[in-house]
Design an enzyme around this catalytic site. Structure first.
Site: not given
Ligand code: PEP
Length: 252
Positions: A9, A11, A96, A98, A171, A177, A215
Site C-alpha cells: 500500500n 498510500k 484502513h 487512516e 492491522e 508505521g 511495520s
Molecule cells: C499500512 O498502512 O497498511 C501499513 C501496514 O503500514 P506500515 O507497513 O508502514 O506499518
C-alpha cells in the site's frame, strides 16, 4: 488452496516518475523469480492507469486504496467501483485505519464500499484492528469481534454469495508505521481468534484469507508468515522501497 498474498500500500506517496520506476523494479524481480504468491501493488488512484499498462500480462495485480460508496453519478471527486474495474483494478482496500481515524469514515461507509466493490467483481481487502489504547486496556479481541461483526452483518447477503471476494487484513493501529509489532504469542492468539470468529459467523467463510499488516520489514516478514493462519502481508512503508518490497516477496 489460495495463494499467499503480499500487498504493498503506497498510500499518498510518490510522483508519476517514482511510481513508474518502483513498478518497473518490482516487475523485473517478478519476471526473474516467478513468485508463487500473489503480488499486489496499491498505488495512489491517479497512477493506476499508467501502472496498469506497465504490469499488463505480468504476475502483478493492481489494487486501489479507495472506492466511492456510490454508483456512478453526481459525486464530485469520487471514483466508482465500475471505474476501478474499467481501469483494470483487481483489489481495493476498505476500512484502513487512516480512513477510520483521519478521514473519519465509519462502518456504514465501509459497508457501502464493500457492496460497490463486490458488485463490480473487485476483491475487498478489509482492514481492521485495535488502537493503542484498546491494546493497553486488553480490548484487542473485543474490538476485533465488534469490527468483524459489523462487516459480516452489514454485508451478509453479498458475502454469503461471494465469500471469495473478501480478504481480511488485521492491522493493529499501534503497529502501523511505528516499528512495533505484536509478540509471536499475541499474533498466534489473535489470528486464531479471528479465524474462529469468522468461522462461527458461517462455515462458508472458512476459506477467507487473513493478512497481517503493521511495520512489516524484510527482517520480520518470514517469521510473520510462519505464524498459523497468517495468509499474507499488507505492507505500507517498506513497499515504497523496491529493494525492501522485493526482499519481502523473496523471503516467503
Ligand atoms: C499500512 O498502512 O497498511 C501499513 C501496514 O503500514 P506500515 O507497513 O508502514 O506499518
Amino acid at each position: 488452496m489460495s495463494k499467499k498474498i503480499i500487498a504493498g500500500n503506497w498510500k499518498q506517496n510518490g510522483t508519476l516518475k517514482s511510481s513508474i520506476s518502483l513498478t518497473k523494479k518490482v516487475l523485473q524481480a517478478v519476471k526473474k523469480k516467478k513468485y508463487t504468491h500473489e503480488i499486489i501493488i496499491i498505488p495512489p488512484s491517479i497512477f493506476l492507469l499508467p501502472i496498469k499498462d506497465l504490469i499488463h500480462k505480468s504476475q502483478i495485480k493492481l489494487g486501489a486504496q479507495n472506492v466511492s460508496a456510490f454508483n456512478d453519478g453526481a459525486y464530485t471527486g469520487e471514483i466508482s467501483g465500475s471505474m476501478l474495474k474499467d481501469s483494470g483494478v483487481d483489489y481495493c482496500l476498505v476500512g484502513h485505519s487512516e480512513r477510520r481515524h483521519i478521514i473519519k469514515e465509519d462502518e456504514s461507509d465501509f459497508s457501502s464500499k464493500v457492496s460497490r466493490l463486490i458488485d463490480n467483481d473487485i476483491k475487498v481487502i478489509y482492514c481492521f484492528g485495535e488502537t493503542l489504547n484498546d491494546y493497553k486496556n486488553k480490548k484487542t479481541k473485543l474490538i476485533i469481534k465488534r469490527q468483524l461483526k459489523k462487516l459480516f452483518f452489514n454485508n451478509k447477503n453479498s458475502l454469503k454469495k461471494h465469500p471469495s471476494k473478501l480478504i481480511l487484513a488485521y492491522e493493529p493501529v499501534w503497529a502501523i508505521g511505528t516499528g512495533l509489532i505484536p509478540s509471536p504469542e499475541e499474533l498466534v492468539s489473535t489470528f486464531k481468534y479471528i479465524k474462529n470468529t469468522v468461522n462461527k459467523f458461517d462455515k462458508k467463510y472458512a476459506s477467507i484469507q487473513i493478512l497481517y499488516g503493521g511495520s512489516v520489514t524484510p527482517d520480520n516478514a518470514s517469521s510473520l508468515m510462519d505464524t498459523e493462519h497468517i495468509d499474507g502481508l499488507l505492507i505500507g512503508g517498506a513497499s515504497l522501497i523496491a529493494k525492501k518490497f522485493i526482499d519481502i516477496c523473496s523471503t516467503i
